[in-house]
Design an enzyme around this catalytic site. Structure first.
Site, mmCIF file in Angstrom:
data_model
loop_
_atom_site.group_PDB
_atom_site.id
_atom_site.type_symbol
_atom_site.label_atom_id
_atom_site.label_comp_id
_atom_site.label_asym_id
_atom_site.label_seq_id
_atom_site.Cartn_x
_atom_site.Cartn_y
_atom_site.Cartn_z
ATOM 1 C CG ASP A 17 -2.224 0.675 1.034
ATOM 2 O OD1 ASP A 17 -2.229 1.926 1.057
ATOM 3 O OD2 ASP A 17 -3.241 -0.011 0.853
ATOM 4 C CB SER B 170 -9.056 1.067 0.055
ATOM 5 O OG SER B 170 -8.555 1.225 -1.233
ATOM 6 C CG HIS C 296 -5.065 4.125 1.207
ATOM 7 N ND1 HIS C 296 -4.662 2.848 0.906
ATOM 8 C CD2 HIS C 296 -6.352 4.223 0.791
ATOM 9 C CE1 HIS C 296 -5.650 2.195 0.319
ATOM 10 N NE2 HIS C 296 -6.688 3.011 0.235
#
Length: 414
Positions: A137, A351, A192
């Site tokens: 990621d 996600s 994220h």
């Protein structure tokens, strides 16, 4: 487009058979005319970076000032040991996410964990113990109070000394390794990766967030920069790295990658190692069966592709779907998890749905460590909650239920 595993496998075997009957040439392993011919494969080719898959299955990313120099100085001398070469590509990973300030956080908001009945599994002392999970990621804040104790530290490495102490080819990979070759022009750090890691394994004894598998260990391998860009070559190297660190599961909460053979081949290598890969379906509101996006649409035997659901247990309008290529849904709207700088916040997207499934897989595997990736996947898919009045547009028609999944795995693996 049907890119089912059986079809892909047949194509690969056919190509291998044909290659065995023909002499290998630089053109047969590196056909420059293959790239950019499809809209689905759109992405910026890097003329000086090349993804190389070797005959033993491993990958490297090589550089050269010109393609002719690459062919002459690298490819021709190594031709007999090289299986496939592609240009590396830079892509922009699109996401539908929303971060809320810390002041707006409700510390009792665990609707996702409650809906999938995670507490029932925790009540049986199943917490993901002894399971390693790779997070491919963006940056993961390994100093976060709810994450630092659940990072899989490489104790053979001395952090920060600039030396590859364990001689594994990675300098200072004490708390994972960063594969971001081009950090971008800005100074922003994405939340994220930290958010994804928290959904999987945040330590609930040290803060608000209840990680799905609060005793699992995370191996961070970021390849996406703070501007949400990255290269496919870096992604492949990150996947390869965590596979050498003993992970059972990899979370890939990203999409928009071109349909490159190298990335698909990397997934095949993970399948050969018995590693389960959980992939976000994407947030464009499209049907992947008709408009495939990658890696979500690879549909490998070791892959689970996840759509996003709402607190009312319905598929959110922006989630990608598909009765063939998307396997199940999981909570993905206003999910509370860790973010950078020791904070917590909300984000939305497939996600966020994918790490719920990743964490669930870690719980199952910690209870049945002898299970295979296919058995864990089968248990997760067979046990979804299905409401006939509002079925999800996914292969199973339903949404993750980890309590039922654990019961199913115990039947499959007594």
């Amino acid at each position: 487009m049907d890119v089912g595993f059986r079809s892909v496998g047949t194509i690969i075997l056919t190509l291998i058979s044909l290659a065995a009957c023909s002499p290998k040439t630089t053109t047969s392993v590196f056909n420059e005319a293959d790239y950019g011919s499809q809209a689905a494969c759109a992405g910026k080719a890097l003329q000086n970076r090349y993804i190389v898959q070797w005959e033993d299955g491993h990958f490297t990313v090589e550089t050269a000032t010109t393609v002719d120099k690459f062919k002459k100085d690298f490819l021709e001398p190594n031709l007999k040991n090289v299986r496939k070469v592609e240009y590396d590509r830079v892509v922009q990973f699109e996401r539908n996410t929303d971060i809320v300030k810390l002041a707006d956080v409700d510390p009792t908001d665990y609707w996702g964990q409650d809906m999938i009945e995670a507490s029932s599994v925790w009540g049986e002392n199943v917490f993901g113990q002894n399971i390693k999970v790779g997070v491919i990621d963006s940056f993961v804040d390994t100093t976060h109070p709810q994450l630092w104790s659940n990072i899989d530290y490489n104790t053979a490495e001395i952090p920060g000394n600039g030396i590859d102490d364990d001689k594994n080819g990675y300098i200072d990979d004490y708390a994972g390794f960063t594969f971001i070759s081009n950090p971008g022009t800005g100074t922003a750090v994405s939340d994220h990766g930290t958010h994804v890691a928290g959904i999987i394994a945040a330590d609930s004894t040290k803060g608000y967030v209840k990680g799905m598998a609060p005793q699992a260990k995370i191996v961070p391998a970021p390849f996406i920069d703070g501007e949400n860009g990255g290269s496919i070559g870096d992604a492949i190297l990150a996947l390869q790295y965590v596979s050498t660190r003993g992970v059972k599961i990899i979370n890939a909460s990203w999409g928009g990658a071109p349909c490159m053979q190298s990335l698909q081949n990397a997934f095949v290598e993970l399948n050969n190692k018995g590693i389960l890969v959980v992939v976000a379906a994407g947030n464009e509101g499209t049907d992947l069966d008709y408009s495939p996006d990658y890696p979500a649409a690879f549909n490998m035997a070791n892959q689970i592709t996840v759509a996003a659901g709402t607190p009312s247990d319905m598929m959110v309008h922006w989630s990608n779907s598909g009765f063939h290529l998307v396997h199940l849904a999981a909570p993905g709207v206003d999910i509370l998890s860790t973010i950078t700088n020791k904070r917590v916040g909300y984000m939305s997207g497939t996600s966020m749905a994918a790490p719920f499934v990743t964490g669930a897989a870690a719980l199952l595997w910690s209870d049945r460590p002898q299970a295979t990736a296919v058995e864990v996947k089968t248990a997760l898919l067979r046990s979804v909650d299905v409401d006939p009045a509002r079925q999800y547009k996914v292969q199973t028609l339903g949404r993750l239920n980890v309590r039922k999944a654990l019961e199913e795995l115990r039947k499959l693996v007594p």
